[in-house]
Scaffold this active site. Structure first.
Site, PDB file in Angstrom:
ATOM      1  N   ARG A  41       0.758  -1.236  -0.005  1.00 14.41           N
ATOM      2  CA  ARG A  41      -0.066  -0.053  -0.060  1.00 14.41           C
ATOM      3  C   ARG A  41       0.799   1.235  -0.057  1.00 14.41           C
ATOM      4  O   ARG A  41       2.078   1.364   0.265  1.00 14.41           O
ATOM      5  CB  ARG A  41      -0.897  -0.002   1.356  1.00 14.41           C
ATOM      6  CG  ARG A  41      -0.287   0.145   2.663  1.00 14.41           C
ATOM      7  CD  ARG A  41      -0.126   1.622   3.367  1.00 14.41           C
ATOM      8  NE  ARG A  41       0.609   1.705   4.356  1.00 14.41           N
ATOM      9  CZ  ARG A  41       2.034   1.972   4.231  1.00 14.41           C
ATOM     10  NH1 ARG A  41       2.572   2.065   3.118  1.00 14.41           N
ATOM     11  NH2 ARG A  41       2.720   2.129   5.341  1.00 14.41           N
ATOM     12  N   HIS A  48       0.848   8.325  10.784  1.00 13.98           N
ATOM     13  CA  HIS A  48       1.301   8.337  12.098  1.00 13.98           C
ATOM     14  C   HIS A  48      -0.374   8.573  13.020  1.00 13.98           C
ATOM     15  O   HIS A  48      -0.100   9.157  14.284  1.00 13.98           O
ATOM     16  CB  HIS A  48       2.303   8.972  12.650  1.00 13.98           C
ATOM     17  CG  HIS A  48       3.389   8.066  12.441  1.00 13.98           C
ATOM     18  ND1 HIS A  48       3.904   7.050  13.160  1.00 13.98           N
ATOM     19  CD2 HIS A  48       4.456   8.198  11.445  1.00 13.98           C
ATOM     20  CE1 HIS A  48       5.166   6.716  12.717  1.00 13.98           C
ATOM     21  NE2 HIS A  48       5.561   7.232  11.583  1.00 13.98           N
ATOM     22  N   ASP A  50      -3.097   6.605  12.664  1.00 13.00           N
ATOM     23  CA  ASP A  50      -4.051   5.374  12.390  1.00 13.00           C
ATOM     24  C   ASP A  50      -4.086   4.722  13.981  1.00 13.00           C
ATOM     25  O   ASP A  50      -5.111   4.343  14.644  1.00 13.00           O
ATOM     26  CB  ASP A  50      -3.713   4.043  11.579  1.00 13.00           C
ATOM     27  CG  ASP A  50      -2.380   3.692  11.722  1.00 13.00           C
ATOM     28  OD1 ASP A  50      -1.446   4.296  12.182  1.00 13.00           O
ATOM     29  OD2 ASP A  50      -2.132   2.544  11.210  1.00 13.00           O
ATOM     30  N   GLY A 140      11.011  -3.731   2.984  1.00 14.79           N
ATOM     31  CA  GLY A 140      11.593  -2.871   3.930  1.00 14.79           C
ATOM     32  C   GLY A 140      11.459  -1.355   3.362  1.00 14.79           C
ATOM     33  O   GLY A 140      12.483  -0.498   3.757  1.00 14.79           O
ATOM     34  N   SER A 145       5.400  -4.204   3.084  1.00 17.47           N
ATOM     35  CA  SER A 145       5.732  -5.651   2.376  1.00 17.47           C
ATOM     36  C   SER A 145       5.295  -6.787   3.318  1.00 17.47           C
ATOM     37  O   SER A 145       4.732  -7.815   3.319  1.00 17.47           O
ATOM     38  CB  SER A 145       7.311  -5.831   1.894  1.00 17.47           C
ATOM     39  OG  SER A 145       8.097  -5.384   3.043  1.00 17.47           O
ATOM     40  N   ASP A 190      -2.105  -0.653   7.579  1.00 17.68           N
ATOM     41  CA  ASP A 190      -1.582  -1.392   6.418  1.00 17.68           C
ATOM     42  C   ASP A 190      -2.258  -2.684   6.174  1.00 17.68           C
ATOM     43  O   ASP A 190      -2.586  -3.060   4.819  1.00 17.68           O
ATOM     44  CB  ASP A 190      -0.130  -1.563   6.798  1.00 17.68           C
ATOM     45  CG  ASP A 190       0.594  -0.502   7.269  1.00 17.68           C
ATOM     46  OD1 ASP A 190       0.352   0.573   6.880  1.00 17.68           O
ATOM     47  OD2 ASP A 190       1.693  -0.730   7.865  1.00 17.68           O
ATOM     48  N   TYR A 240       8.979   3.710  16.666  1.00 20.66           N
ATOM     49  CA  TYR A 240       7.670   3.628  16.394  1.00 20.66           C
ATOM     50  C   TYR A 240       6.958   3.479  17.741  1.00 20.66           C
ATOM     51  O   TYR A 240       5.844   4.403  17.938  1.00 20.66           O
ATOM     52  CB  TYR A 240       7.224   2.560  15.351  1.00 20.66           C
ATOM     53  CG  TYR A 240       5.805   2.531  15.093  1.00 20.66           C
ATOM     54  CD1 TYR A 240       5.484   3.083  13.968  1.00 20.66           C
ATOM     55  CD2 TYR A 240       4.991   1.598  15.725  1.00 20.66           C
ATOM     56  CE1 TYR A 240       4.100   3.019  13.518  1.00 20.66           C
ATOM     57  CE2 TYR A 240       3.643   1.804  15.178  1.00 20.66           C
ATOM     58  CZ  TYR A 240       3.064   2.621  14.008  1.00 20.66           C
ATOM     59  OH  TYR A 240       2.138   2.240  13.675  1.00 20.66           O
TER      60      TYR A 240
HETATM   61  C1  GLA Z   1       3.583   1.906   9.758  1.00 19.07           C
HETATM   62  C2  GLA Z   1       2.501   1.302  10.639  1.00 19.07           C
HETATM   63  C3  GLA Z   1       1.131   1.928  10.249  1.00 19.07           C
HETATM   64  C4  GLA Z   1       1.069   3.363  10.547  1.00 19.07           C
HETATM   65  C5  GLA Z   1       2.273   3.942   9.587  1.00 19.07           C
HETATM   66  C6  GLA Z   1       2.308   5.426   9.773  1.00 19.07           C
HETATM   67  O1  GLA Z   1       3.409   1.673   8.470  1.00 19.07           O
HETATM   68  O2  GLA Z   1       2.241  -0.222  10.328  1.00 19.07           O
HETATM   69  O3  GLA Z   1       0.027   1.233  11.046  1.00 19.07           O
HETATM   70  O4  GLA Z   1       1.125   3.589  11.590  1.00 19.07           O
HETATM   71  O5  GLA Z   1       3.613   3.321  10.051  1.00 19.07           O
HETATM   72  O6  GLA Z   1       1.141   6.230   9.349  1.00 19.07           O
END
Ligand code: GLA
Length: 404
Positions: A41, A48, A50, A140, A145, A190, A240
Site C-alpha cells: 500500500r 502516524h 491510525d 523494507g 511488504s 496497512d 515507532y
Molecule cells: C507503519 C504502521 C502503520 C502506520 C504507519 C504510519 O506503516 O504499520 O500502522 O502507523 O506506519 O502512518
C-alpha cells in the site's frame, strides 16, 4: 544508514503468478492447487494517526505478493513448509508455534506464523501445506511488504479451507500477528489497505470506527509517483513504539479520551502541561487528522492544488513536529517542491512509518517521466544512492487467483 535492496524490474501480477507457480512445481514436484495475491500500500495522507483514532487515506498498489500452495503427499506431517523464492529461505511452521519459538527461522517467518496462530485461535482449521511465495512489493521500503505477507497468508488459508472471513476480522488477525509475533505495535492502516483495496479508489479509513469511505481517483491526467529512497535508518528500532507512547501521554495530559475530541486550541491551552516533545507530537496529530479529511474532500471535488498544499504541510509536520523523516526523504520532497507546478508537480510527502522508505508525489501524467529523471539524477548526485521510481493506480486488494 543502510541501503535497501533495489526494486526488482516490474513484473505484472500474471507474470509473477506464473513464475511462482513454475518455481513451486520444481520445488515440491507438485502443481499448486491454490494461488493468492495480496498488495502493498501507499498512504496519500494521514500519517502516524491510525493508532491515534484518526483518518488515513491509503490505497493498495499494483505491487503484490503471490503465494502458491499444494497439499503435501505425506498427510501425517503437522508442519507446513513456507519457501521465500527471492530470499531462497524456508521455514517449517505450525499454528501452535509460540512467538520466537524458532530463533533460527528466517526473519519473514514471524508474520506467517502470527497469522497461522490467529486462525488457529479463532477456532478455524489450518491445513498442512507446501507453500512458495514471491513479491514485487519492495522489501523494507515502507510500502507494507509485511502486511502484504500477512494478508496473503490469511487469504491462502481462506482458499485452502473454503472459508471467507469477514474482511475486518481478517485485517485484525493480520494486525495482531504483527503485534504479537513481529513485536511491532502498528495501527490498522496497512492490513486494511491490503484487504480492502479497490481498483481506482483511495480509501478514507476512519481508524476509530473502522469504517471506510471510497474516494474515487478520477483524474486521468494525474498520476501517483512512488519514489523509494532506498535507505533505511535503523536507529534503535524503538522509535515507532516511542512515538505511540508520547502521543498516549500527551492525550492523557490534555485530559480527553480520544484525539478526535481535541482541537488545536485545546493543544495550545494545554501547552504548559505538556513536555516540548509531547506538544509537538500533539500538534502533528491534531493537524494531520484535519488535513486528511480536507484532502479527501478536495480530491472528491477535483481541487488538486489544495491536495498538493496539504501533502506538503503533512510532510513538514512529520519532519519538524513528529520527527520521523530523514535527510533523504526531505531531499526527495524538496526536489519535487523545486520542480513545482511549472514541472507538473502537485504535491509530495514521505509515506509510511518514516526514517527512510518512500515518498509519494502527485504529478501531471505528461510530466512524470521528466520528474523521474530530475529526481533520479539529483538525488543520486547528492546521496550517492540510486532511488527507484514507479507509478501506480489504486489497485485491487487481496484475492484468490486460482483454486481447484
Ligand atoms: C507503519 C504502521 C502503520 C502506520 C504507519 C504510519 O506503516 O504499520 O500502522 O502507523 O506506519 O502512518
Amino acid at each position: 544508514m543502510t541501503t535497501t535492496e533495489n526494486d526488482t524490474p516490474t513484473e505484472s501480477l500474471t507474470e509473477l503468478a506464473d513464475r511462482v507457480s513454475e518455481t513451486h512445481k520444481k520445488l515440491y514436484g507438485q502443481a499448486p492447487e491454490f494461488i493468492v495475491a495480496a498488495p502493498g500500500r501507499v498512504n496519500l495522507i494521514g500519517e502516524h494517526i491510525d493508532y491515534n483514532d484518526g483518518f488515513v487515506l491509503p490505497m493498495a498498489i499494483e505491487r503484490y505478493i503471490v503465494m502458491a500452495a499444494s497439499k503435501p503427499t505425506d498427510t501425517d506431517e503437522a508442519q507446513s513448509q513456507y519457501h521465500s523464492i527471492s530470499m531462497d529461505s524456508s521455514a517449517r511452521l505450525a499454528a501452535t508455534d509460540q512467538p520466537g519459538s524458532d530463533p533460527s527461522a528466517p526473519g519473514w517467518a514471524c508474520y506467517v506464523q502470527g497469522v497461522l496462530a490467529g486462525f488457529h485461535q479463532s477456532g478455524r482449521p489450518t491445513p498442512t501445506l507446501n507453500v512458495s511465495f514471491d513479491s514485487t512489493v519492495p522489501l523494507g521500503g515502507g510500502l507494507s511488504s509485511s502486511a502484504a505477507l500477512e494478508v496473503a497468508t490469511a487469504t491462502l488459508l481462506e482458499a485452502a479451507t473454503s472459508t471467507t472471513l469477514d474482511m475486518r476480522e481478517k485485517a485484525l488477525i493480520c494486525q495482531k500477528a504483527e503485534h504479537d509475533y513481529a513485536g511491532v505495535p502498528c495501527g490498522i492502516m496497512d492490513q486494511f489497505s491490503s484487504v480492502f483495496g479497490k481498483d481506482g479508489e483511495l480509501m478514507l479509513l476512519d481508524c476509530r470506527s473502522q469504517e471506510i469511505t471510497a474516494v474515487p481517483f478520477r483524474s486521468d491526467d494525474i498520476t501517483l509517483l512512488i519514489t523509494n529512497s532506498n535507505v533505511k535508518h535503523e536507529l534503535n528500532g524503538g522509535e515507532y513504539a516511542e512515538r505511540r507512547s508520547q502521543c498516549d501521554s500527551a492525550l492523557q495530559k490534555i485530559g480527553k479520551s480520544t484525539w478526535r475530541d481535541i482541537s488545536m486550541d485545546d493543544v495550545n491551552a494545554a501547552r504548559d502541561q505538556l513536555t516540548d516533545l509531547e506538544f509537538k507530537r500533539a500538534r502533528h496529530v491534531v493537524g494531520e487528522i484535519q488535513r486528511t479529511t480536507q484532502a479527501a474532500e478536495a480530491i472528491s471535488a477535483g481541487r488538486w492544488d489544495e491536495v498538493g498544499k496539504l501533502m506538503y504541510a503533512s510532510h513538514d509536520s512529520l519532519s519538524d513536529d513528529f520527527e520521523v523523516s530523514c535527510e533523504e526523504l526531505d531531499l526527495l520532497v524538496n526536489l519535487a517542491r523545486e520542480v513545482n507546478s511549472e514541472g507538473g508537480v502537485i504535491g509530495s510527502r514521505m509515506t509510511g512509518g518514516g526514517f527512510g522508505g518512500c515518498t509519494v508525489t502527485l504529478v501531471k501524467r505528461d510530466s512524470a517521466d521528466a520528474l523521474i529523471q530530475a529526481l533520479t539524477s539529483r538525488y543520486k548526485a547528492e546521496t550517492g544512492v540510486e532511488p527507484s521510481c514507479f507509478t501506480s493506480r489504486p489497485a485491487l486488494g487481496a484475492h484468490i487467483l486460482s483454486t481447484p
